[in-house]
Design a protein around this motif. Sequence first.
Motif, PDB file in Angstrom:
ATOM      1  N   LEU A 205      58.540   5.027 119.041  1.00  0.00           N
ATOM      2  CA  LEU A 205      57.169   4.534 119.095  1.00  0.00           C
ATOM      3  C   LEU A 205      56.430   5.114 120.281  1.00  0.00           C
ATOM      4  CD1 LEU A 205      58.025   0.768 118.412  1.00  0.00           C
ATOM      5  CD2 LEU A 205      57.372   2.499 116.722  1.00  0.00           C
ATOM      6  N   LEU A 206      57.178   5.434 121.329  1.00  0.00           N
ATOM      7  CA  LEU A 206      56.627   6.023 122.549  1.00  0.00           C
ATOM      8  C   LEU A 206      57.776   6.673 123.296  1.00  0.00           C
ATOM      9  CD1 LEU A 206      54.145   6.175 124.621  1.00  0.00           C
ATOM     10  CD2 LEU A 206      55.265   4.224 125.740  1.00  0.00           C
ATOM     11  N   GLY A 207      57.530   7.875 123.848  1.00  0.00           N
ATOM     12  CA  GLY A 207      58.544   8.510 124.673  1.00  0.00           C
ATOM     13  C   GLY A 207      59.323   9.580 123.943  1.00  0.00           C
ATOM     14  N   PRO A 208      60.422  10.028 124.543  1.00  0.00           N
ATOM     15  CA  PRO A 208      61.237  11.093 123.930  1.00  0.00           C
ATOM     16  C   PRO A 208      61.960  10.590 122.695  1.00  0.00           C
ATOM     17  CG  PRO A 208      62.337  10.195 125.864  1.00  0.00           C
ATOM     18  CD  PRO A 208      60.968   9.576 125.835  1.00  0.00           C
ATOM     19  N   PRO A 209      62.499  11.480 121.870  1.00  0.00           N
ATOM     20  CA  PRO A 209      63.264  11.044 120.697  1.00  0.00           C
ATOM     21  C   PRO A 209      64.390  10.089 121.085  1.00  0.00           C
ATOM     22  CG  PRO A 209      62.876  13.416 120.620  1.00  0.00           C
ATOM     23  CD  PRO A 209      62.422  12.963 121.975  1.00  0.00           C
ATOM     24  N   ALA A 210      64.695   9.181 120.182  1.00  0.00           N
ATOM     25  CA  ALA A 210      65.711   8.171 120.473  1.00  0.00           C
ATOM     26  C   ALA A 210      67.058   8.804 120.827  1.00  0.00           C
ATOM     27  CB  ALA A 210      65.866   7.233 119.288  1.00  0.00           C
ATOM     28  N   ALA A 211      67.402   9.905 120.198  1.00  0.00           N
ATOM     29  CA  ALA A 211      68.685  10.555 120.478  1.00  0.00           C
ATOM     30  C   ALA A 211      68.736  11.131 121.885  1.00  0.00           C
ATOM     31  CB  ALA A 211      68.957  11.654 119.453  1.00  0.00           C
ATOM     32  N   HIS A 212      67.584  11.308 122.526  1.00  0.00           N
ATOM     33  CA  HIS A 212      67.544  11.757 123.921  1.00  0.00           C
ATOM     34  C   HIS A 212      67.495  10.575 124.880  1.00  0.00           C
ATOM     35  CE1 HIS A 212      65.608  15.818 122.528  1.00  0.00           C
ATOM     36  NE2 HIS A 212      66.850  15.648 122.117  1.00  0.00           N
TER      37      HIS A 212
ATOM     38  N   VAL B   6      51.753  -4.058 130.867  1.00  0.00           N
ATOM     39  CA  VAL B   6      52.547  -4.841 131.819  1.00  0.00           C
ATOM     40  C   VAL B   6      53.411  -3.936 132.695  1.00  0.00           C
ATOM     41  CG1 VAL B   6      54.363  -6.579 132.051  1.00  0.00           C
ATOM     42  CG2 VAL B   6      52.579  -6.865 130.320  1.00  0.00           C
ATOM     43  N   LEU B   7      54.077  -2.966 132.084  1.00  0.00           N
ATOM     44  CA  LEU B   7      55.053  -2.149 132.808  1.00  0.00           C
ATOM     45  C   LEU B   7      54.433  -0.956 133.515  1.00  0.00           C
ATOM     46  CD1 LEU B   7      57.979  -2.130 130.206  1.00  0.00           C
ATOM     47  CD2 LEU B   7      57.678  -3.631 132.190  1.00  0.00           C
ATOM     48  N   GLY B   8      53.289  -0.488 133.053  1.00  0.00           N
ATOM     49  CA  GLY B   8      52.624   0.643 133.693  1.00  0.00           C
ATOM     50  C   GLY B   8      53.483   1.890 133.690  1.00  0.00           C
ATOM     51  N   ASP B   9      53.550   2.546 134.840  1.00  0.00           N
ATOM     52  CA  ASP B   9      54.308   3.803 134.941  1.00  0.00           C
ATOM     53  C   ASP B   9      55.813   3.610 134.805  1.00  0.00           C
ATOM     54  OD1 ASP B   9      51.941   5.141 135.315  1.00  0.00           O
ATOM     55  OD2 ASP B   9      52.110   5.214 137.506  1.00  0.00           O
ATOM     56  N   GLU B  10      56.276   2.374 134.874  1.00  0.00           N
ATOM     57  CA  GLU B  10      57.709   2.105 134.707  1.00  0.00           C
ATOM     58  C   GLU B  10      58.167   2.268 133.260  1.00  0.00           C
ATOM     59  OE1 GLU B  10      60.384   0.973 136.977  1.00  0.00           O
ATOM     60  OE2 GLU B  10      58.956   2.214 138.090  1.00  0.00           O
ATOM     61  N   MET B  11      57.236   2.237 132.331  1.00  0.00           N
ATOM     62  CA  MET B  11      57.615   2.305 130.916  1.00  0.00           C
ATOM     63  C   MET B  11      57.887   3.746 130.509  1.00  0.00           C
ATOM     64  SD  MET B  11      55.845   0.422 127.722  1.00  0.00           S
ATOM     65  CE  MET B  11      56.173   0.804 126.018  1.00  0.00           C
ATOM     66  N   CYS B  12      59.107   3.985 130.012  1.00  0.00           N
ATOM     67  CA  CYS B  12      59.535   5.336 129.637  1.00  0.00           C
ATOM     68  C   CYS B  12      59.592   5.554 128.127  1.00  0.00           C
ATOM     69  CB  CYS B  12      60.913   5.631 130.210  1.00  0.00           C
ATOM     70  SG  CYS B  12      61.036   5.485 131.998  1.00  0.00           S
ATOM     71  N   GLY B  13      59.729   4.472 127.363  1.00  0.00           N
ATOM     72  CA  GLY B  13      59.852   4.648 125.926  1.00  0.00           C
ATOM     73  C   GLY B  13      59.896   3.325 125.199  1.00  0.00           C
ATOM     74  N   ALA B  14      59.598   3.380 123.905  1.00  0.00           N
ATOM     75  CA  ALA B  14      59.662   2.210 123.029  1.00  0.00           C
ATOM     76  C   ALA B  14      60.209   2.668 121.685  1.00  0.00           C
ATOM     77  CB  ALA B  14      58.288   1.568 122.871  1.00  0.00           C
ATOM     78  N   TYR B  15      61.135   1.887 121.117  1.00  0.00           N
ATOM     79  CA  TYR B  15      61.859   2.326 119.925  1.00  0.00           C
ATOM     80  C   TYR B  15      62.085   1.156 118.983  1.00  0.00           C
ATOM     81  CZ  TYR B  15      62.608   6.135 123.113  1.00  0.00           C
ATOM     82  OH  TYR B  15      62.385   7.162 124.009  1.00  0.00           O
ATOM     83  N   ALA B  16      61.826   1.390 117.701  1.00  0.00           N
ATOM     84  CA  ALA B  16      62.158   0.408 116.677  1.00  0.00           C
ATOM     85  C   ALA B  16      63.611   0.597 116.286  1.00  0.00           C
ATOM     86  CB  ALA B  16      61.243   0.568 115.472  1.00  0.00           C
ATOM     87  N   ALA B  17      64.337  -0.488 116.267  1.00  0.00           N
ATOM     88  CA  ALA B  17      65.762  -0.450 115.946  1.00  0.00           C
ATOM     89  C   ALA B  17      66.001  -1.247 114.671  1.00  0.00           C
ATOM     90  CB  ALA B  17      66.560  -1.009 117.122  1.00  0.00           C
ATOM     91  N   GLY B  18      67.250  -1.636 114.433  1.00  0.00           N
ATOM     92  CA  GLY B  18      67.581  -2.507 113.327  1.00  0.00           C
ATOM     93  C   GLY B  18      67.097  -1.995 111.988  1.00  0.00           C
TER      94      GLY B  18
END
Length: 264
Positions: A142-149, A19-31
């Motif tokens: 899940l995708l992208g740079p480390p969450a701390a970044h 859906v987001l294509g090139d706009e998507m920079c990262g995905a992260y599991a939280a909680g």
Amino acid sequence: MVEPLRRYLTELVAVAGDVLGDEMCGAYAAGSVGLAAYQPGRSDVDVALVCAGPLDLAVARELVARLRHEALPCPARGLELVVYRREVARSGTPEPGFEVELNTGARMDFRATYGPAGRPPADGLFWYGLDRSILYQSGQTLLGPPAAHAFADLAPDDLRRLVLDALRWWLDRPVPPGDVPAPGAEDAVLGACRSWVRLRHGVWLPKVAAGRRLLAEAGPLVDAATTDLVEQSIAARDGGMSPSGPQARAFQRRVLAGLSGTSA
């Protein structure tokens, strides 16, 4: 991570990327997933997506349509998904700052909100800054740079204010009267323990671990009644009897007083 959850998160990231294509920079599991405390059958799935810039409303609506439970069944109680712009995720702002929020699941009321203006203040505006603080510390990439970044923590004063706002919000929720078990009261107790540990010790812990940390601290909150209440709350998460609503509220008031420097 249990296999059904792993498959679900993999598919969620793939659908969001479509859906987001090139706009998507990262995905992260939280909680609970990010904190390695996920309980099948009890926990929600919390996911944060990071996008490059503001989302067009049509794109945001398509994302909701593709990720809601009816289109992509969630194996947990429900999915709580929030999308942030990259600049917001990295800013450390205490403001909500989200592009899209989606709540969906077999045991969760559906809600889709397109920006903070659509979020009723009575529902709490403190969640997002606190969630990004947890993501900064413990987000699972899940995708992208480390969450701390990808995320920044809150400034100490902002963190303290949001934690206290959250405690006051929970104290305003109605509870069943009387000395009877109140399902969910255990999470109120252990959530208050987590708030105490974060402000006193500087670390976000899963609820059960936070309860045990508070008891091990043997500080001003800990007496025989508190020990019994926290142990009962921990046991309730595995099928034991929940504490009563008044018990939970009394403990929350003590935590709030201890953290804010007021009398209970």
